[in-house]
Scaffold this motif. Sequence first.
Motif, PDB file in Angstrom:
ATOM      1  N   LYS A  64       0.853  -1.182   0.000  1.00 50.97           N
ATOM      2  CA  LYS A  64       0.000   0.000   0.000  1.00 50.97           C
ATOM      3  C   LYS A  64       0.889   1.232   0.000  1.00 50.97           C
ATOM      4  CE  LYS A  64      -3.788  -2.356   2.365  1.00 50.97           C
ATOM      5  NZ  LYS A  64      -4.772  -2.336   3.473  1.00 50.97           N
ATOM      6  N   SER A  65       0.626   2.129  -0.932  1.00 46.71           N
ATOM      7  CA  SER A  65       1.483   3.303  -1.083  1.00 46.71           C
ATOM      8  C   SER A  65       0.650   4.495  -1.521  1.00 46.71           C
ATOM      9  CB  SER A  65       2.578   3.019  -2.118  1.00 46.71           C
ATOM     10  OG  SER A  65       3.460   4.118  -2.244  1.00 46.71           O
ATOM     11  N   THR A  66       1.110   5.692  -1.191  1.00 44.17           N
ATOM     12  CA  THR A  66       0.360   6.901  -1.524  1.00 44.17           C
ATOM     13  C   THR A  66       0.424   7.234  -3.008  1.00 44.17           C
ATOM     14  OG1 THR A  66       2.291   8.273  -1.015  1.00 44.17           O
ATOM     15  CG2 THR A  66       0.671   7.910   0.765  1.00 44.17           C
ATOM     16  N   HIS A  67       1.471   6.721  -3.705  1.00 46.40           N
ATOM     17  CA  HIS A  67       1.605   7.006  -5.134  1.00 46.40           C
ATOM     18  C   HIS A  67       2.323   5.862  -5.824  1.00 46.40           C
ATOM     19  CE1 HIS A  67       2.220   9.173  -8.873  1.00 46.40           C
ATOM     20  NE2 HIS A  67       1.495  10.176  -8.402  1.00 46.40           N
ATOM     21  N   VAL A  68       1.867   5.569  -7.032  1.00 47.44           N
ATOM     22  CA  VAL A  68       2.425   4.436  -7.778  1.00 47.44           C
ATOM     23  C   VAL A  68       3.892   4.653  -8.137  1.00 47.44           C
ATOM     24  CG1 VAL A  68       1.817   5.267 -10.090  1.00 47.44           C
ATOM     25  CG2 VAL A  68       1.855   2.804  -9.627  1.00 47.44           C
ATOM     26  N   ASN A  69       4.349   5.901  -8.157  1.00 48.46           N
ATOM     27  CA  ASN A  69       5.736   6.177  -8.522  1.00 48.46           C
ATOM     28  C   ASN A  69       6.681   6.255  -7.319  1.00 48.46           C
ATOM     29  OD1 ASN A  69       4.994   6.411 -11.266  1.00 48.46           O
ATOM     30  ND2 ASN A  69       4.492   8.569 -11.025  1.00 48.46           N
ATOM     31  N   ASN A  70       6.170   6.006  -6.129  1.00 49.64           N
ATOM     32  CA  ASN A  70       7.018   6.071  -4.938  1.00 49.64           C
ATOM     33  C   ASN A  70       8.155   5.055  -4.998  1.00 49.64           C
ATOM     34  OD1 ASN A  70       5.565   8.144  -3.798  1.00 49.64           O
ATOM     35  ND2 ASN A  70       4.379   6.840  -2.412  1.00 49.64           N
ATOM     36  N   GLY A  76      -7.800   1.125 -13.677  1.00 43.24           N
ATOM     37  CA  GLY A  76      -8.640   1.945 -12.807  1.00 43.24           C
ATOM     38  C   GLY A  76      -7.818   2.806 -11.872  1.00 43.24           C
ATOM     39  N   TRP A  77      -6.830   3.459 -12.417  1.00 43.15           N
ATOM     40  CA  TRP A  77      -5.856   4.199 -11.603  1.00 43.15           C
ATOM     41  C   TRP A  77      -5.671   5.573 -12.201  1.00 43.15           C
ATOM     42  CZ3 TRP A  77      -4.050   2.439  -7.076  1.00 43.15           C
ATOM     43  CH2 TRP A  77      -2.964   3.078  -6.492  1.00 43.15           C
ATOM     44  N   SER A  78      -5.749   6.635 -11.410  1.00 41.48           N
ATOM     45  CA  SER A  78      -5.704   7.995 -11.946  1.00 41.48           C
ATOM     46  C   SER A  78      -4.308   8.603 -11.935  1.00 41.48           C
ATOM     47  CB  SER A  78      -6.664   8.898 -11.156  1.00 41.48           C
ATOM     48  OG  SER A  78      -6.340   8.894  -9.783  1.00 41.48           O
ATOM     49  N   GLN A  79      -3.380   8.043 -11.167  1.00 39.15           N
ATOM     50  CA  GLN A  79      -2.027   8.592 -11.127  1.00 39.15           C
ATOM     51  C   GLN A  79      -1.251   8.187 -12.388  1.00 39.15           C
ATOM     52  OE1 GLN A  79      -0.633   6.864  -7.477  1.00 39.15           O
ATOM     53  NE2 GLN A  79      -1.725   8.329  -6.185  1.00 39.15           N
TER      54      GLN A  79
END
Length: 275
Positions: free
Chosen positions: A60-66, A85-88
Amino acid sequence: MKRIGFVTCVQLGLSCMEAIYDAGGEITLAMTLTDEQAKHKSGRVYIDDFCAKHSVALLKSTHVNNPEVIEAINRYKIDWLFIIGWSQIASKELINSPNEGVLGIHPTLLPQGRGRAAIPWAILKGLDETGVTLFKLDEGVDTGPIVEQISIEMDRKMCATRLYEKVNQAHVELIKKVIPDLLRDNVEMLAQDDTLASEWPGRSPEDGQINLNGSVVDAERLIRAVTHPYPGAFYYNNKGQKVIVWEAEISNECKSGDLEFNDGFLTIIKSDVSE
């Protein structure tokens, strides 16, 4: 066996995860948002139970690019990473992290309809056909090579609710269709023909305002295009109240409560008054 990763936080993504197993695949690593993020996002789901059931490593992470996401992809030696289904927006580093690439699904027949608001635009443009495209992500917007497509026929009465359901079903069908080839290294990709490309802009709730001085045909089409799960088409009545119209039909005869246009009348079937 190919090592598959999956990024999602919505029901459509979870349905696609289930489809991978239905097609004989497995997921090695899943990534989703932290529990407190996007609580009110449409379709928001938690994939903890699914991952526990199938022994899938869950991050679980706040952003996919972390950095921790990139590290996990490398540590688990992910071959293909699905983002559904991902907006980032995925960074170049993320796109290049899996051994073979990142796969996404766009709800049009690419290269037509790159961009946003694909379901409303397909209806607003009066298309005879739309669909979904599985493609490999690159640094552009919906520009990567196509893996597979499924077409969806459009009819004169198609509304956003029905098209949304068909698009979701097509996502699952597409996953089931492609996974066997993916596992056998039998995937062929076709570069998009940029000369055939079109880009559809994003839409805001304010774009749903009905032009009472325009055409009844345009008004009825707008209502179908932005009905549930979207915010709905609307107008202001003579009391200054905002009326959201969810369903309507064109009529040649004026009945009580109809909206009058220069070229016909609109009978409202379902609506709400927003106070």
